[in-house]
Design a protein around this motif. Structure first.
Motif, short mmCIF file in Angstrom:
data_model
loop_
_atom_site.label_atom_id
_atom_site.label_comp_id
_atom_site.label_asym_id
_atom_site.label_seq_id
_atom_site.Cartn_x
_atom_site.Cartn_y
_atom_site.Cartn_z
N ALA A 135 0.82 -1.21 0.00
CA ALA A 135 0.00 0.00 0.00
C ALA A 135 0.85 1.26 0.00
CB ALA A 135 -0.92 -0.01 1.22
N ALA A 136 2.05 1.20 0.60
CA ALA A 136 2.89 2.39 0.67
C ALA A 136 3.40 2.81 -0.70
CB ALA A 136 4.07 2.14 1.61
N SER A 137 3.81 1.86 -1.52
CA SER A 137 4.36 2.18 -2.84
C SER A 137 3.36 2.02 -3.97
CB SER A 137 5.57 1.29 -3.12
OG SER A 137 5.18 -0.06 -3.23
N GLY A 138 2.22 1.35 -3.68
CA GLY A 138 1.23 1.11 -4.72
C GLY A 138 1.70 0.09 -5.75
N THR A 139 2.62 -0.81 -5.37
CA THR A 139 3.14 -1.82 -6.29
C THR A 139 3.00 -3.21 -5.67
OG1 THR A 139 5.39 -1.63 -5.39
CG2 THR A 139 4.80 -0.20 -7.25
N VAL A 140 3.10 -4.23 -6.51
CA VAL A 140 3.09 -5.62 -6.03
C VAL A 140 4.55 -5.99 -5.76
CG1 VAL A 140 2.49 -8.00 -6.60
CG2 VAL A 140 1.02 -6.13 -7.36
N SER A 141 5.01 -5.75 -4.55
CA SER A 141 6.45 -5.87 -4.28
C SER A 141 6.80 -6.47 -2.93
CB SER A 141 7.10 -4.49 -4.38
OG SER A 141 6.48 -3.58 -3.49
N ILE A 142 5.84 -6.74 -2.06
CA ILE A 142 6.18 -7.31 -0.75
C ILE A 142 6.48 -8.80 -0.92
CG2 ILE A 142 5.34 -7.83 1.56
CD1 ILE A 142 3.71 -5.33 1.49
N PRO A 143 7.72 -9.24 -0.61
CA PRO A 143 8.08 -10.64 -0.84
C PRO A 143 7.58 -11.55 0.27
CG PRO A 143 9.95 -9.46 0.05
CD PRO A 143 8.86 -8.45 -0.11
N GLY A 144 7.40 -12.81 -0.07
CA GLY A 144 7.02 -13.82 0.91
C GLY A 144 7.28 -15.19 0.33
N GLY A 145 7.15 -16.22 1.16
CA GLY A 145 7.34 -17.56 0.65
C GLY A 145 7.65 -18.54 1.75
N SER A 146 7.63 -19.82 1.40
CA SER A 146 7.92 -20.86 2.37
C SER A 146 8.24 -22.15 1.63
CB SER A 146 6.73 -21.09 3.32
OG SER A 146 5.60 -21.55 2.61
N ASP A 147 8.79 -23.12 2.36
CA ASP A 147 9.08 -24.44 1.84
C ASP A 147 8.60 -25.47 2.85
OD1 ASP A 147 11.44 -22.59 0.81
OD2 ASP A 147 11.18 -24.21 -0.65
N TYR A 148 7.98 -26.54 2.37
CA TYR A 148 7.59 -27.60 3.29
C TYR A 148 7.53 -28.93 2.55
CZ TYR A 148 2.95 -26.22 1.48
OH TYR A 148 1.88 -25.87 0.69
N LEU A 149 7.66 -30.01 3.31
CA LEU A 149 7.67 -31.36 2.76
C LEU A 149 6.54 -32.17 3.39
CD1 LEU A 149 9.08 -33.72 1.19
CD2 LEU A 149 10.36 -34.16 3.30
N ASP A 150 5.82 -32.92 2.55
CA ASP A 150 4.74 -33.77 3.04
C ASP A 150 5.04 -35.22 2.68
OD1 ASP A 150 2.59 -31.85 4.03
OD2 ASP A 150 2.98 -31.06 2.03
N VAL A 151 4.84 -36.10 3.64
CA VAL A 151 4.97 -37.54 3.44
C VAL A 151 3.57 -38.14 3.53
CG1 VAL A 151 6.02 -39.68 4.22
CG2 VAL A 151 7.28 -37.51 4.44
N LEU A 152 3.14 -38.80 2.47
CA LEU A 152 1.74 -39.22 2.34
C LEU A 152 1.66 -40.73 2.10
CD1 LEU A 152 0.71 -36.33 -0.08
CD2 LEU A 152 0.48 -36.35 2.41
N PRO A 153 1.52 -41.53 3.16
CA PRO A 153 1.40 -42.98 2.98
C PRO A 153 -0.03 -43.37 2.61
CG PRO A 153 1.36 -42.43 5.30
CD PRO A 153 1.57 -41.14 4.57
N SER A 154 -0.18 -44.55 2.00
CA SER A 154 -1.50 -45.07 1.69
C SER A 154 -1.43 -46.59 1.59
CB SER A 154 -2.02 -44.48 0.37
OG SER A 154 -1.19 -44.83 -0.72
#
Length: 951
Positions: free
Chosen positions: A627-646
């Protein structure tokens, strides 16, 4: 702070070593000698997909694919008997020898069981029902199938409408059609949608669930609903996974054309029409090359009469602060095309290219008059121009190497939405009627139709539904730009047949990578006319649309404005301004890298076990609106691992009955709008101060799923299934309110001024469980005497119950049910078929369900969340007008019939929504109306031409 991506090198190394060791073990056990392959058809030459093929005395089985083909590999030399079975047809047997010639070929043409069952190969829908039963029977997981002939046997405008007729599947409807599917009491975002096994993105901005009214029902060969997961399937599927299979060319040349027209008796009469066709053929001496193409177009002049009252939350007796009287005039168009080409490289080996594209223009106009209890009325209108599209293209293949085979595919899928809604707003310019225009419970004879006093509708200058009594205040064009998502995907899997003594098995491993890029760069253009020296009278924008029988005459509706006149005025005024970058704009990249191991083993001829594990590593990179600059510029992100047995076990009790038990773990990743949400500026003008924050570190929601299913297959064509399911949901994604210390926001341009800050944010909070059972019955009743032997029945019933806990962030201390969980759902569909005539009735019921949480009995305080004093609670508690927002129960009757005029021409007709069922919402209890809209029935008829190469 944005987290740096992690490559998980140790995981990748361990996975590669495990795969190599597993492959070595399976190869050591493999004793390749030869193979048996072939094709299964009916007496007319039509392929039978889902036929069970058994190789005796080994007892190993295979299932025919979309082309009716099957393959056995790794078979020692000797004599064998091939046994082919298909519900509704006679069993076929043939002896084969594997010796000097290591490969035997069996082409089986199955005959119907009796004279009474000839309709199976002459009536398309009956043939389709038999196919669905066979594919369900032979699947390793719990699967339900709707072939094209069944989809089109009722007036299903889109894929969602067809799916809503299955057990444990409910619909979120919108404007008279199904929109999202909800599987086994879970909301739409907890299920996955693929086309030919390839993930497709949502055309809507900010969400993952697929808007299925974008896809025309005539574009697919079948729809599969996987209610349980296996390791070789994507993990996104807590509720289930829907796969749309495109059509492929069969051995018999085919051509199908159709056209219809119809009528809906609403807002003066509206029309519908639909046209389409499919053509396919296989070429060459051995029919190695197959090509098929199809397309469809429909136009729907949908009309809607809608009221949207706002209940007073302090009164147990229904009373309304306002009511919207809304009239909709639509001209919706949906068109699409699908095609496929495949080339057979050898027995069991092929390469194929398949594509589907469908677009839906949900265009129309909405006219609104708003009556306010004891206040001046308002008016508005929408100019609706949303344009949605979904496209998918996949190139893949299969190569058989003796006792092993390789599957691979690479694909691109893109969805987008354009435009959206524009509109205009109007302010009352007549005399002050606020004292005479009030909610009038004394004259309300139907609790679902709240009445406002006659003082709202005095003809002339005191008529609240006469646009000439208003001034134009603002105008907005449909947004420019688009919201879109592009998926690039590649996958490969390798399988090896082996045997341990007398036990046959298949070991399989594979990997997939999917890179998704989703963004929203829409902008709005608008004009504000309130600052002009003189008001802008709306009389100059008078339109021609009227509705003298609005809501069956219950409500008054005098006239309406013409948006095109308003737009021309606004464009000439010079007051159109751009809002610039929209605060909802964002940019998201999500990369999923997956690998799996899976083993299938026949412990005996009646017991099959499938066990595996899937690994999915997710990397997220976002840019959100600043909102301060009026641009799409705020960075974010994450990493995660899922183990899915069946693991799944199928035990055959008899030749025609079995029990299945399944455990699987699934996930549902957060919606883009939750992880890339724009943060609002701190509002320190109210106490406590308020701020909205995005949460790019959200993790996927998870579920442990337990399923038990009994199935009994019936003669001549039928099945009974009864099952129980239980789901444990962890880390639910909740949009809550949290009291935080002001020190966390001290560096903001506007620092906090209250002792705590109320933060609105989506987080992983609490837990939930869901349980239920379902039962379904389908059977052709050809054993009945005389004319009744053409009768059939299909019926199902489902019950679900759920409970959440730890959701105090929603400012409530109870344990509400999950969103979109309908306690009771059922379908009843009587059928009747002869060689020439076919008819089907569809009766569908979905119970009421929570659409959005609203009830609150807690409030934030300086030290945390505390109870709301009893004197300040809304009337009636959770069941009162301040309770949760519910979808009304929905019961609908549809019917369709067809008559074969000649060998190739058929006439068909349908009636949709014959009981004029209402759609809408209420708060707490049904008498607190929030929305109720009607569409009237639709009647249509047309001609279908079908050529399939038969003489």
């Amino acid at each position: 702070m944005m987290q740096q991506p992690h490559s998980h090198p140790s995981l990748v190394l361990k996975l590669c070593i495990g795969l190599a060791l597993a492959l070595s073990v399976s190869t050591m056990f493999a004793q390749s000698r030869g193979g048996v392959s072939g094709r299964v058809t009916d007496s007319s030459g039509a392929v039978l997909q889902g036929a069970r093929v058994e190789l005796q005395p080994q007892g190993i089985t295979a299932v025919t694919n979309q082309l009716g083909e099957f393959t056995f590999t790794n078979i020692p030399q000797g004599e064998y008997t091939v046994v082919v079975s298909y519900v509704g047809f006679e069993t076929y047997t043939q002896k084969v020898t594997i010796g000097a010639n290591p490969r035997a070929v069996v082409n089986a043409a199955l005959a119907v069981k009796s004279k009474n069952e000839e309709v199976i190969v002459t009536a398309p829908r009956v043939h389709g029902e038999a196919e669905a039963i066979n594919r369900t029977r032979d699947a390793d997981n719990i699967l339900q199938v709707i072939p094209a002939d069944v989809i089109t046997s009722l007036p299903n405008a889109n894929i969602a409408d067809a799916l809503g007729r299955l057990p444990s599947v409910t619909l979120e409807r919108d404007e008279g059609e199904g929109k999202y599917v909800q599987i086994r009491g879970t909301e739409p975002r907890l299920s996955n949608v693929t086309i030919d096994g390839v993930n497709v993105p949502s055309p809507e901005s900010g969400v993952r669930q697929i808007k299925l009214d974008t896809v025309a029902s005539d574009l697919v060969e079948s729809v599969e609903v996987n209610k349980t997961l296996q390791a070789n399937q994507d993990g996104d599927g807590i509720g289930g996974s829907v796969n749309l299979k495109t059509k492929t060319a069969g051995d018999v040349p085919s051509l199908s054309l159709y056209g219809l027209g119809g009528y809906t008796p609403i807002i003066g009469g509206r029309g519908v029409d639909q046209f389409g066709g499919t053509v396919g053929h296989r070429f060459g001496a051995n029919k190695k090359l197959g090509i098929l193409f199809g397309g469809t177009y429909d136009w729907n002049g949908r009309g809607i009469n809608d009221i949207e009252p706002v209940p007073t939350t302090t009164s147990l007796a229904p009373h309304y602060d306002s009511i919207d009287m809304r009239d909709y005039e639509y001209y919706r168009t949906r068109w699409g095309m699908s095609g496929s080409t495949d080339y057979k490289l050898g027995e069991g080996s092929d390469i194929h290219l398949r594509g589907l594209y469908s677009t839906f223009r949900n265009w129309g106009q909405k006219y609104v008059y708003t009556l306010n209890d004891g206040a001046l009325p308002q008016a508005s209108q929408d100019w609706r121009r949303p344009d949605f599209a979904i496209g998918s293209l996949v190139l893949g293949g299969r190569k058989v190497f003796g006792s092993s085979w390789l599957n691979w595919d690479t694909s691109v899928a893109r969805s987008r939405s354009l435009n959206g809604d524009g509109g205009a707003n109007y302010a009352w310019a007549g005399p002050d009627i606020s004292g005479n225009c009030v909610n009038d419970p004394a004259h309300t004879t139907d609790k679902f139709r709240p009445i406002f006093s006659a003082g709202c509708f005095v003809p002339g200058s005191a008529d609240a539904t006469d646009i000439r009594n208003y001034n134009l205040t603002s105008f907005q064009l449909p947004p420019t730009g688009e919201s879109a998502q592009l998926n690039l995907q590649a996958s490969a899997s390798f399988a090896q047949n082996y045997h341990l003594g007398s036990h046959y098995g298949t070991f399989e491993f594979g990997g997939k990578i999917r890179n998704a890029h989703k963004f929203d760069d829409t902008q709005t253009l608008n004009a504000d006319f309130t600052s002009l020296p003189a008001p802008v009278p709306a009389a100059q924008f008078m339109g021609t649309f009227t509705d003298s029988n609005y809501y069956d005459g219950t409500y008054h509706f005098t006239n309406t404005p013409d948006y095109t006149k308003v737009r021309a005025f606004a464009m000439a005024s010079g007051l159109i301004n751009s809002s610039g970058v929209n605060s909802a704009n964002y940019n998201l990249i999500e990369r999923v890298s997956a690998g799996y191991l899976m083993n299938t083993l026949d412990l005996t001829q009646r017991v099959r076990v499938v066990a595996g594990v899937r690994f999915e590593a997710t990397h997220v990179d976002t840019r959100s609106f600043d909102a301060a600059s009026g641009t799409v510029s705020i960075p974010g992100g994450s990493d995660y691992l899922d183990v899915l047995p069946s693991v799944s076990v199928r035990v055959g009790l008899t030749k025609d009955s079995a029990v299945r038990a399944v455990f699987s773990r699934g996930l549902s990743r957060p919606d883009p709008q939750d992880i890339a949400q724009a943060s609002s500026p701190l509002d320190n003008t109210q106490t406590p101060n308020v701020i909205t924050l995005g949460n790019p570190n959200l993790k996927a929601e998870h579920s442990n799923n337990y399923d038990l299913l009994f199935e009994q297959y019936l003669n001549p064509v039928g099945v009974i299934q009864a099952g129980f399911f239980y789901k444990q949901l962890g880390n639910p994604i909740v949009n809550g309110l949290f009291a935080e210390s002001p020190s966390l926001f001290a560096n903001l341009p506007t620092p906090p001024t209250s002792p705590y800050v109320l933060v609105s944010q989506v987080q992983n909070i609490g837990s939930a469980h869901l349980m239920g059972f379902e039962i379904s019955y389908s059977q052709r009743l050809s054993f009945l005497p005389g004319l009744m032997k053409g009768a059939g029945i299909s019926a199902n019933y489902s019950y679900t119950n759920s409970q959440t806990s730890g959701l105090q962030a929603l400012l409530r201390d109870d344990n509400p049910a999950l969103l979109r969980q309908a306690p009771n759902t059922w379908n009843i569909s009587p059928t009747f078929d002869t060689k020439r005539f076919s008819m089907r009735v569809g009766m569908t019921y979905n119970d009421a369900m929570i659409f959005a949480y609203q009830f609150q009995d807690l409030q934030p305080g300086p030290t945390g969340i505390v109870p709301i004093p009893a004197a300040n609670l809304t009337a009636g508690g959770a069941k009162g007008p301040g309770g949760d927002n519910y979808l009304y129960a929905h019961y609908q009757i549809d019917v369709q019939g067809s008559y074969k005029i000649t060998h190739s021409f058929s006439f068909y007709a349908y009636g949709l929504n014959l009981n004029n069922e209402v759609f809408g919402f209420y708060n707490g209890s049904p008498q607190y109306v929030v929305q109720r809209e009607y569409y009237k029935p639709t009647y249509a008829g047309g001609i279908r031409y079908t050529f399939n190469g038969e003489k």
